[in-house]
Structure formats: C-alpha cells, structure tokens
Scaffold this motif. Structure first.
Motif, PDB file in Angstrom:
ATOM      1  N   SER A  83     -30.209 -32.808 -11.566  1.00 46.23           N
ATOM      2  CA  SER A  83     -28.764 -32.888 -11.349  1.00 46.23           C
ATOM      3  C   SER A  83     -28.280 -31.589 -10.721  1.00 46.23           C
ATOM      4  O   SER A  83     -28.976 -30.560 -10.759  1.00 46.23           O
ATOM      5  CB  SER A  83     -28.023 -33.134 -12.671  1.00 46.23           C
ATOM      6  N   ASN A  84     -27.087 -31.624 -10.164  1.00 46.23           N
ATOM      7  CA  ASN A  84     -26.519 -30.420  -9.555  1.00 46.23           C
ATOM      8  C   ASN A  84     -26.306 -29.321 -10.585  1.00 46.23           C
ATOM      9  O   ASN A  84     -26.504 -28.137 -10.286  1.00 46.23           O
ATOM     10  CB  ASN A  84     -25.201 -30.774  -8.868  1.00 46.23           C
ATOM     11  N   ALA A  85     -25.913 -29.691 -11.799  1.00 49.59           N
ATOM     12  CA  ALA A  85     -25.697 -28.688 -12.842  1.00 49.59           C
ATOM     13  C   ALA A  85     -26.995 -27.973 -13.192  1.00 49.59           C
ATOM     14  O   ALA A  85     -27.012 -26.751 -13.406  1.00 49.59           O
ATOM     15  CB  ALA A  85     -25.098 -29.351 -14.086  1.00 49.59           C
ATOM     16  N   LEU A  86     -28.100 -28.709 -13.262  1.00 52.06           N
ATOM     17  CA  LEU A  86     -29.393 -28.092 -13.566  1.00 52.06           C
ATOM     18  C   LEU A  86     -29.825 -27.146 -12.447  1.00 52.06           C
ATOM     19  O   LEU A  86     -30.349 -26.063 -12.708  1.00 52.06           O
ATOM     20  CB  LEU A  86     -30.451 -29.174 -13.769  1.00 52.06           C
ATOM     21  N   MET A 192     -21.045 -45.888 -18.589  1.00 50.59           N
ATOM     22  CA  MET A 192     -21.695 -44.643 -19.010  1.00 50.59           C
ATOM     23  C   MET A 192     -20.645 -43.630 -19.447  1.00 50.59           C
ATOM     24  O   MET A 192     -20.246 -42.756 -18.674  1.00 50.59           O
ATOM     25  CB  MET A 192     -22.559 -44.067 -17.893  1.00 50.59           C
ATOM     26  N   PRO A 193     -20.185 -43.732 -20.697  1.00 46.68           N
ATOM     27  CA  PRO A 193     -19.271 -42.704 -21.208  1.00 46.68           C
ATOM     28  C   PRO A 193     -20.039 -41.444 -21.581  1.00 46.68           C
ATOM     29  O   PRO A 193     -21.167 -41.513 -22.078  1.00 46.68           O
ATOM     30  CB  PRO A 193     -18.680 -43.379 -22.459  1.00 46.68           C
ATOM     31  N   LEU A 194     -19.430 -40.296 -21.324  1.00 45.81           N
ATOM     32  CA  LEU A 194     -20.037 -39.007 -21.650  1.00 45.81           C
ATOM     33  C   LEU A 194     -18.988 -38.048 -22.165  1.00 45.81           C
ATOM     34  O   LEU A 194     -17.836 -38.079 -21.725  1.00 45.81           O
ATOM     35  CB  LEU A 194     -20.697 -38.384 -20.413  1.00 45.81           C
ATOM     36  N   LYS A 195     -19.416 -37.167 -23.040  1.00 39.81           N
ATOM     37  CA  LYS A 195     -18.587 -36.049 -23.468  1.00 39.81           C
ATOM     38  C   LYS A 195     -18.633 -34.976 -22.396  1.00 39.81           C
ATOM     39  O   LYS A 195     -19.679 -34.744 -21.780  1.00 39.81           O
ATOM     40  CB  LYS A 195     -19.125 -35.497 -24.785  1.00 39.81           C
ATOM     41  N   ASP A 196     -17.523 -34.326 -22.136  1.00 48.26           N
ATOM     42  CA  ASP A 196     -17.500 -33.286 -21.110  1.00 48.26           C
ATOM     43  C   ASP A 196     -17.945 -31.965 -21.727  1.00 48.26           C
ATOM     44  O   ASP A 196     -17.137 -31.111 -22.093  1.00 48.26           O
ATOM     45  CB  ASP A 196     -16.103 -33.157 -20.494  1.00 48.26           C
ATOM     46  N   ASP A 197     -19.260 -31.797 -21.837  1.00 45.06           N
ATOM     47  CA  ASP A 197     -19.814 -30.541 -22.340  1.00 45.06           C
ATOM     48  C   ASP A 197     -21.026 -30.174 -21.488  1.00 45.06           C
ATOM     49  O   ASP A 197     -21.427 -30.915 -20.585  1.00 45.06           O
ATOM     50  CB  ASP A 197     -20.170 -30.630 -23.827  1.00 45.06           C
ATOM     51  N   GLY A 202     -25.391 -31.773 -17.511  1.00 50.37           N
ATOM     52  CA  GLY A 202     -26.741 -31.676 -16.974  1.00 50.37           C
ATOM     53  C   GLY A 202     -27.457 -33.005 -16.853  1.00 50.37           C
ATOM     54  O   GLY A 202     -28.522 -33.092 -16.244  1.00 50.37           O
ATOM     55  N   LYS A 203     -26.894 -34.069 -17.426  1.00 45.08           N
ATOM     56  CA  LYS A 203     -27.547 -35.377 -17.390  1.00 45.08           C
ATOM     57  C   LYS A 203     -27.662 -35.897 -15.960  1.00 45.08           C
ATOM     58  O   LYS A 203     -26.884 -35.522 -15.083  1.00 45.08           O
ATOM     59  CB  LYS A 203     -26.782 -36.374 -18.261  1.00 45.08           C
ATOM     60  N   CYS A 204     -28.629 -36.811 -15.775  1.00 49.20           N
ATOM     61  CA  CYS A 204     -28.986 -37.234 -14.406  1.00 49.20           C
ATOM     62  C   CYS A 204     -28.554 -38.664 -14.079  1.00 49.20           C
ATOM     63  O   CYS A 204     -29.042 -39.248 -13.103  1.00 49.20           O
ATOM     64  CB  CYS A 204     -30.482 -37.071 -14.203  1.00 49.20           C
ATOM     65  N   ALA A 205     -27.665 -39.240 -14.884  1.00 48.02           N
ATOM     66  CA  ALA A 205     -27.026 -40.529 -14.587  1.00 48.02           C
ATOM     67  C   ALA A 205     -28.013 -41.691 -14.513  1.00 48.02           C
ATOM     68  O   ALA A 205     -27.816 -42.636 -13.739  1.00 48.02           O
ATOM     69  CB  ALA A 205     -26.208 -40.443 -13.300  1.00 48.02           C
ATOM     70  N   LEU A 206     -29.065 -41.654 -15.330  1.00 43.92           N
ATOM     71  CA  LEU A 206     -30.058 -42.731 -15.313  1.00 43.92           C
ATOM     72  C   LEU A 206     -29.424 -44.099 -15.562  1.00 43.92           C
ATOM     73  O   LEU A 206     -29.750 -45.079 -14.888  1.00 43.92           O
ATOM     74  CB  LEU A 206     -31.147 -42.455 -16.358  1.00 43.92           C
ATOM     75  N   LYS A 207     -28.516 -44.175 -16.539  1.00 43.91           N
ATOM     76  CA  LYS A 207     -27.895 -45.470 -16.842  1.00 43.91           C
ATOM     77  C   LYS A 207     -27.214 -46.063 -15.610  1.00 43.91           C
ATOM     78  O   LYS A 207     -27.342 -47.266 -15.331  1.00 43.91           O
ATOM     79  CB  LYS A 207     -26.871 -45.314 -17.961  1.00 43.91           C
ATOM     80  N   LEU A 208     -26.474 -45.236 -14.900  1.00 46.86           N
ATOM     81  CA  LEU A 208     -25.770 -45.734 -13.719  1.00 46.86           C
ATOM     82  C   LEU A 208     -26.754 -46.275 -12.695  1.00 46.86           C
ATOM     83  O   LEU A 208     -26.510 -47.310 -12.065  1.00 46.86           O
ATOM     84  CB  LEU A 208     -24.921 -44.627 -13.099  1.00 46.86           C
ATOM     85  N   LEU A 209     -27.877 -45.589 -12.518  1.00 45.11           N
ATOM     86  CA  LEU A 209     -28.876 -46.040 -11.548  1.00 45.11           C
ATOM     87  C   LEU A 209     -29.515 -47.355 -12.000  1.00 45.11           C
ATOM     88  O   LEU A 209     -29.833 -48.214 -11.166  1.00 45.11           O
ATOM     89  CB  LEU A 209     -29.935 -44.967 -11.348  1.00 45.11           C
ATOM     90  N   GLN A 210     -29.704 -47.521 -13.296  1.00 49.16           N
ATOM     91  CA  GLN A 210     -30.234 -48.790 -13.794  1.00 49.16           C
ATOM     92  C   GLN A 210     -29.281 -49.943 -13.467  1.00 49.16           C
ATOM     93  O   GLN A 210     -29.711 -51.007 -13.020  1.00 49.16           O
ATOM     94  CB  GLN A 210     -30.455 -48.718 -15.310  1.00 49.16           C
ATOM     95  N   VAL A 223     -17.842 -36.907 -15.341  1.00 45.87           N
ATOM     96  CA  VAL A 223     -18.537 -35.742 -15.884  1.00 45.87           C
ATOM     97  C   VAL A 223     -19.858 -35.565 -15.150  1.00 45.87           C
ATOM     98  O   VAL A 223     -20.612 -36.527 -14.955  1.00 45.87           O
ATOM     99  CB  VAL A 223     -18.808 -35.914 -17.394  1.00 45.87           C
ATOM    100  N   GLY A 224     -20.167 -34.353 -14.744  1.00 47.66           N
ATOM    101  CA  GLY A 224     -21.481 -34.012 -14.249  1.00 47.66           C
ATOM    102  C   GLY A 224     -21.942 -34.855 -13.074  1.00 47.66           C
ATOM    103  O   GLY A 224     -21.207 -35.093 -12.115  1.00 47.66           O
ATOM    104  N   GLU A 225     -23.184 -35.321 -13.150  1.00 50.58           N
ATOM    105  CA  GLU A 225     -23.802 -36.038 -12.039  1.00 50.58           C
ATOM    106  C   GLU A 225     -23.171 -37.402 -11.799  1.00 50.58           C
ATOM    107  O   GLU A 225     -23.345 -37.985 -10.724  1.00 50.58           O
ATOM    108  CB  GLU A 225     -25.305 -36.184 -12.279  1.00 50.58           C
ATOM    109  N   ASN A 226     -22.422 -37.920 -12.768  1.00 48.65           N
ATOM    110  CA  ASN A 226     -21.682 -39.164 -12.549  1.00 48.65           C
ATOM    111  C   ASN A 226     -20.767 -39.049 -11.328  1.00 48.65           C
ATOM    112  O   ASN A 226     -20.552 -40.011 -10.598  1.00 48.65           O
ATOM    113  CB  ASN A 226     -20.832 -39.506 -13.774  1.00 48.65           C
ATOM    114  N   LEU A 227     -20.224 -37.850 -11.128  1.00 48.24           N
ATOM    115  CA  LEU A 227     -19.317 -37.620 -10.008  1.00 48.24           C
ATOM    116  C   LEU A 227     -20.026 -37.755  -8.658  1.00 48.24           C
ATOM    117  O   LEU A 227     -19.393 -38.083  -7.650  1.00 48.24           O
ATOM    118  CB  LEU A 227     -18.697 -36.222 -10.119  1.00 48.24           C
ATOM    119  N   THR A 228     -21.328 -37.508  -8.654  1.00 48.70           N
ATOM    120  CA  THR A 228     -22.111 -37.637  -7.426  1.00 48.70           C
ATOM    121  C   THR A 228     -22.602 -39.065  -7.216  1.00 48.70           C
ATOM    122  O   THR A 228     -22.572 -39.595  -6.106  1.00 48.70           O
ATOM    123  CB  THR A 228     -23.320 -36.680  -7.460  1.00 48.70           C
ATOM    124  N   VAL A 229     -23.055 -39.692  -8.284  1.00 47.56           N
ATOM    125  CA  VAL A 229     -23.673 -41.020  -8.181  1.00 47.56           C
ATOM    126  C   VAL A 229     -22.640 -42.101  -7.878  1.00 47.56           C
ATOM    127  O   VAL A 229     -22.882 -43.000  -7.067  1.00 47.56           O
ATOM    128  CB  VAL A 229     -24.445 -41.353  -9.469  1.00 47.56           C
TER     129      VAL A 229
END
Length: 290
Positions: A83-86, A192-197, A202-210, A223-229
């Motif tokens: 992910s971009n954060a990583l 794919m709900p996520l807490k903004d922490d 750092g998560k890589c949005a696997l659920k969204l890709l599935q 949050v995070g990579e969700n914004l990219t995917v």
C-alpha cells in the motif's frame, strides 16, 4: 535453525523475505552474501487495530518489532510495499529509489454458480477473518437503519464465526476455500469498513479486490489504500461518515442499473491493475532493473 540454514546456503542473487522481520544478525548474514528483497503488506510498525492488552515483543507495534522492521528496511536492496502508506513508511529507512508499490493481486476468478443467492433480495456482503469482525461495528448504525426501511436488503458475512453484539442482522456463512467464490458471486454489493488509524491505513484493500474481481460494486471507508482502489462514483462509493454509508446503501440497493454499471467498471479496473499476471509482470521488471 534459521541461522544454520542461512549460513549453509550458497550465495544467491536475491533473498526474498516476506512480511515477518528476521532478527538483525540474520539479516546481516543474508546481506553479506546476497541482495535482500523485503515484501510486506501490513503496518507491522504499529499496533493492530483490534489488539487488546500489552504488546509483547512478537507483536506488531512493539519496540522490539519496530526495531527489527527498521533495520530490515535499511538493509534491503528492494522493498515492495502493498500500500502507499507502507511505502511511505519504508522510505524513512530505505532509499526512496528502492521502494516500490506492489498492490495485492488475485487470479482472474473462475465462473461459478452463486450458491447463496436469495431471489428478490439485494445482498450486501462482507468477507474477512474473525479478527476483523469488529470493523462491522463501525457501520452497525447504518446497517440497522437501512434494514428497518428497505425490506429487500440482506446482509451476509463470510468468516470463521458470526459477528455478535450488533443491532444490525447479518446472515452468517462459514468460510471455506470450496465455497468462497460461490459466496462472492452471490452478493450484489461488497463492503469494507475500516477504522481510521495507522494499522488500517496500511491495509492493502484485499476485500475490495475480491469483490471487484467478481464484478461487484463496493462501498468502503475513505481510509488508506481504499482511496486508491475505489474510483469514487464509478466503481463504488467512499464513505467518510455514517450518513455516507446510509446514502450509499440506498443508492445501490434501489438502482439495479447503477449496481451493474459500477460492478462492470470495478471488474475492468481489477483486470487492468490488480489481476495477478499483470502485477507479476510489473514485479518481474522491478527485480530485473533492481
């Protein structure tokens, strides 16, 4: 055992290490003989969102774990972050020219029968490990609200155990490798709900890709990579608040054309950017040029 294995290996062009950081003395042994590639897809430098209690040395986010990660990044010839954060974190310790974004990838899914579909119902689905079930609490108010007002909406969860303590009703389907694709095909919308922490960013949005691999529209926390995917308004919706979740549910549940169009766009985006052969080709080029 690891030290013995490393010490008795002949020199290789590269040693590829995934996720778990080795002790510094083992890393030093490797880099004396070979170039090191480090590949990680979690924010191991911070506490997991769902972790409760004191951090032990073996836990991500502990001082000992962070020290190992930072040493490893500094010694790596190539770093692949999921992910971009990583990648942003890795650039603090590794040369920016050696750090590359390598998104999570999946194989093109097979065509399967949607075994869990219920006629007349629009199904919203969430898939994940039992450790991530607490994220469903973040959208519980929205789920409860739309269930009261939209009679043909259904929420389904595929995991190791059912969620508990929620006001919204989720129908539980036990996860298995044999039924995962059938369940993914049976849902109409993936979430794919996520807490903004820091861990979630750092998560890589696997659920969204599935979901997208099966041509499903998505709703995700912004949050995070969700914004990219997620291509907002095109492959799905990004939610910044509980009200956003409610509006997104209402739009997708009541408009079949919108669901179909967003699902098709998501499938195309998956095939062009996240399908395994596409990512592997780019990855091979990075190693050749590295």
């Amino acid at each position: 055992m690891r030290a013995f294995f490393i010490a008795n290996r002949s020199s290789q062009d590269y040693v590829w290490l995934q996720r778990k950081p080795l002790a510094p003395f083992l890393v030093n042994m490797i880099v004396r003989r070979s170039r090191l590639i480090y590949d990680f897809d979690d924010a191991l430098y911070t506490r997991q969102s769902t972790h409760v209690g004191k951090l032990k040395d073996k836990h991500p986010g502990s001082p000992a774990y962070i020290s190992r990660i930072n040493h490893l990044l500094g010694k790596s010839s190539l770093v692949f972050g999921g992910s971009n954060a990583l990648c942003d974190y890795a650039r603090r310790y590794a040369s920016s020219k050696s750090v590359f974004l390598v998104p999570t990838s999946l194989e093109r899914p097979a065509s399967v029968e949607p075994s869990f579909r219920i006629p007349g119902q629009v199904t919203v689905g969430w898939i994940g490990s039992t450790g991530n079930l607490p994220y469903l609490r973040l959208i519980d108010e929205a789920v409860h609200d739309v269930q009261k007002r939209i009679p043909h909406i259904r929420f389904s969860v595929m995991s190791g155990k059912p969620p508990n303590g929620l006001k919204g009703k989720w129908e539980f389907v036990p996860w298995s490798p044999e039924t995962e694709l059938q369940w993914l095909e049976s849902i109409d919308i993936g979430v794919m709900p996520l807490k903004d922490d820091e861990w979630s960013r750092g998560k890589c949005a696997l659920k969204l890709l599935q979901y997208m691999s099966q041509g499903k529209p998505v709703i995700a926390s912004a949050v995070g990579e969700n914004l990219t995917v997620v291509d907002e308004g095109y492959t799905g919706f990004l939610a910044y608040s509980m009200a956003d979740w409610i509006v997104a549910f209402e739009k997708l549940v009541t408009d079949i054309r919108l669901r179909c169009d967003m699902g098709a766009a998501g499938g195309q985006r998956f095939m062009s950017m996240y399908e395994r052969s596409v990512v592997q080709s780019k990855l091979a080029e990075m190693v050749r040029n590295g």
